[in-house]
Design an enzyme around this catalytic site. Structure first.
Site, mmCIF file in Angstrom:
data_model
loop_
_atom_site.group_PDB
_atom_site.id
_atom_site.type_symbol
_atom_site.label_atom_id
_atom_site.label_comp_id
_atom_site.label_asym_id
_atom_site.label_seq_id
_atom_site.Cartn_x
_atom_site.Cartn_y
_atom_site.Cartn_z
ATOM 1 N N TYR A 64 2.207 -9.109 -8.780
ATOM 2 C CA TYR A 64 0.812 -8.381 -9.278
ATOM 3 C C TYR A 64 -0.217 -9.399 -9.692
ATOM 4 O O TYR A 64 -0.077 -9.959 -10.827
ATOM 5 C CB TYR A 64 1.084 -7.356 -10.181
ATOM 6 C CG TYR A 64 1.966 -6.264 -9.461
ATOM 7 C CD1 TYR A 64 2.333 -6.121 -8.059
ATOM 8 C CD2 TYR A 64 2.875 -5.188 -10.355
ATOM 9 C CE1 TYR A 64 3.237 -5.143 -7.835
ATOM 10 C CE2 TYR A 64 3.654 -4.253 -10.145
ATOM 11 C CZ TYR A 64 3.797 -4.394 -8.874
ATOM 12 O OH TYR A 64 4.703 -3.234 -8.292
ATOM 13 N N HIS A 143 12.244 -6.829 -5.596
ATOM 14 C CA HIS A 143 11.173 -6.127 -5.217
ATOM 15 C C HIS A 143 11.250 -5.716 -3.698
ATOM 16 O O HIS A 143 10.799 -4.385 -3.363
ATOM 17 C CB HIS A 143 10.015 -7.117 -5.454
ATOM 18 C CG HIS A 143 8.447 -6.567 -5.463
ATOM 19 N ND1 HIS A 143 7.398 -6.972 -6.168
ATOM 20 C CD2 HIS A 143 8.194 -5.109 -5.173
ATOM 21 C CE1 HIS A 143 6.496 -6.207 -6.119
ATOM 22 N NE2 HIS A 143 6.812 -4.831 -5.395
ATOM 23 N N SER A 222 3.472 5.360 -7.744
ATOM 24 C CA SER A 222 2.637 6.276 -7.133
ATOM 25 C C SER A 222 2.739 7.557 -7.178
ATOM 26 O O SER A 222 2.702 8.530 -6.406
ATOM 27 C CB SER A 222 2.194 5.891 -5.756
ATOM 28 O OG SER A 222 1.728 4.720 -5.554
ATOM 29 N N PRO A 223 3.344 8.307 -8.297
ATOM 30 C CA PRO A 223 3.662 9.754 -8.515
ATOM 31 C C PRO A 223 2.380 10.666 -8.420
ATOM 32 O O PRO A 223 2.760 11.897 -8.234
ATOM 33 C CB PRO A 223 4.348 9.682 -9.623
ATOM 34 C CG PRO A 223 3.766 8.527 -10.629
ATOM 35 C CD PRO A 223 3.390 7.490 -9.544
ATOM 36 N N LEU A 224 1.208 9.898 -8.778
ATOM 37 C CA LEU A 224 0.155 10.849 -8.553
ATOM 38 C C LEU A 224 -0.740 10.491 -6.991
ATOM 39 O O LEU A 224 -1.836 10.828 -7.073
ATOM 40 C CB LEU A 224 -0.737 10.644 -9.682
ATOM 41 C CG LEU A 224 -0.166 10.983 -10.886
ATOM 42 C CD1 LEU A 224 -1.073 10.619 -12.131
ATOM 43 C CD2 LEU A 224 0.077 12.686 -10.950
ATOM 44 N N GLY A 225 0.057 10.207 -6.217
ATOM 45 C CA GLY A 225 -0.585 9.896 -4.884
ATOM 46 C C GLY A 225 -1.936 8.938 -4.891
ATOM 47 O O GLY A 225 -2.982 9.051 -4.233
ATOM 48 N N ARG A 226 -1.628 7.863 -5.640
ATOM 49 C CA ARG A 226 -2.627 6.729 -5.660
ATOM 50 C C ARG A 226 -3.962 7.371 -6.451
ATOM 51 O O ARG A 226 -5.062 7.227 -6.077
ATOM 52 C CB ARG A 226 -2.927 6.028 -4.614
ATOM 53 C CG ARG A 226 -1.457 5.486 -3.944
ATOM 54 C CD ARG A 226 -1.886 4.583 -2.859
ATOM 55 N NE ARG A 226 -0.691 4.353 -2.089
ATOM 56 C CZ ARG A 226 0.235 3.163 -2.374
ATOM 57 N NH1 ARG A 226 -0.358 2.381 -3.587
ATOM 58 N NH2 ARG A 226 1.058 2.809 -1.677
ATOM 59 N N GLY A 227 -3.817 8.561 -7.244
ATOM 60 C CA GLY A 227 -4.961 9.251 -7.952
ATOM 61 C C GLY A 227 -5.333 10.419 -7.265
ATOM 62 O O GLY A 227 -6.078 11.129 -7.749
#
Length: 349
Positions: A64, A143, A222-227
């Site tokens: 990252y 990874h 990404s549990p929030l769908g990338r926002g």
């Protein structure tokens, strides 16, 4: 309708490792790349504040900072995110569960490749320990798979790191059920990290059942769908070139408008419960089973606190089913990754 529901576990074990964490962690990738401008000092402050707010699991990677959403754009540098976390944890190391990853390596041309050779596993671990300023990594992930190296060889080297006390538990990222089985036969795998959310459900068919058969905790990124599932984006939103979402099919054109309509319905449901759309989306994940630890990313403490509050959301079985039907995979438009199809896409989370 909302009901009392099943209470979320106060702590969630990471497989059979003996490590347990509070059930919502923090993904740090966006503090170094992929989602617009970064501010290292502000990120360090957010991590420290997150510890005070109750976050325990912090997720990073040596990669990252090395990748760019757009070819040719400047990047923070390989190891940047680990160094941020290392700075933030000075004097606080014992209050955090540190998860990092190896295998993705940048090329001079700005692309990437994956290295699972046993000798690289050892070298990468030593470098991560130095950047993190610690003598141990709590959860060390492979990874992405190196197709040229049998997974047994790579995991064997990771097992040696556990025996040496440099790593407490091992994990894999984005692998299928057969690879999980083969890896787990060499050394117990504590966690699998894969994308999983209301609008990305690919792990449900085979991967999640295999995790449960083997006693492996799922750590959704990404549990929030990338926002998107927070309701933050309105129709017509345009993402900057250095924002990874500008390359993703779900966020483009008619797909975006269609998916935003689904989020409208999520927001309506959330409003009826007194919670936000993002909190309900996280609660839906937590309601699947007490073997899931989502790691939503955020650069702001206010969002971190809001995500932690998802553990107090109670969804009935009917609520869970209703939300699952709303975001049935057949209703969501757009694939996970776009036409760029670069190796960097595979490491962006």
């Amino acid at each position: 309708m909302m009901s009392e529901g099943t209470a979320h576990a106060a702590r969630t074990p990471l497989g059979g490792s003996g490590i347990s964490v509070r059930p919502v962690g923090l993904g740090l990738m966006g503090m170094s790349q992929f989602y617009g401008a970064t501010d290292p000092d502000a990120s360090v402050a957010t991590i420290r504040d997150a510890i005070e707010a109750g976050v325990e699991l912090f997720d990073t990677s040596d990669y990252y900072g090395a990748g760019s959403a757009t070819p040719g754009r400047p990047v923070a540098g390989f190891g940047h995110n680990e160094e941020l976390l290392g700075r933030a944890l000075q004097g606080r190391r014992d209050r955090a569960i540190v998860a990092t990853k190896f295998s993705a390596r940048p090329t001079p041309e700005g692309r990437s490749f994956f290295d699972g050779r046993p000798e690289y596993v050892k070298a990468a671990c030593e470098a991560s320990l130095k950047r993190l300023g610690t003598d141990r990594i709590d959860l060390y992930y492979y990874h992405r798979l190196d197709p040229a190296v049998p997974v047994e060889d790579t995991v064997g080297a990771m097992a040696e790191l556990v025996a040496e006390g440099k790593v407490r538990a091992i994990g894999l990222s984005e692998v299928g059920p057969d690879i999980l089985r083969r890896a787990h036969a060499v050394h117990p795998v504590a966690a699998l990290q894969s994308e999983y959310s209301l609008w990305e459900r690919g792990v449900e068919a085979e991967v999640l059942p295999q995790c449960r058969r083997l006693g492996i905790t799922l750590v959704p990124y990404s549990p929030l769908g990338r926002g998107m599932l927070t309701g933050s984006f309105s129709r017509g939103t345009e993402f900057d070139r250095d924002d990874f979402r500008s390359t993703l099919p779900k966020f483009q054109g008619d797909n975006f408008d269609h998916n935003r309509q689904l989020v409208d319905e999520l927001e309506e449901f959330a409003a009826s419960t007194g919670h936000t759309a993002g909190q309900v989306a996280l609660a839906w994940l937590l309601a699947q089973h007490h073997d899931i630890v989502p790691i939503p990313g955020s650069k702001r403490l206010s969002y971190v606190r809001a995500n932690l509050a998802a553990t107090s959301v109670r969804l009935s079985a009917d609520d869970v089913a209703r939300l699952g039907a709303l975001f049935d995979p057949a209703r969501v438009k757009g694939g996970r990754y776009g036409a760029l199809n670069t190796l960097a896409d595979d490491t962006a989370k």
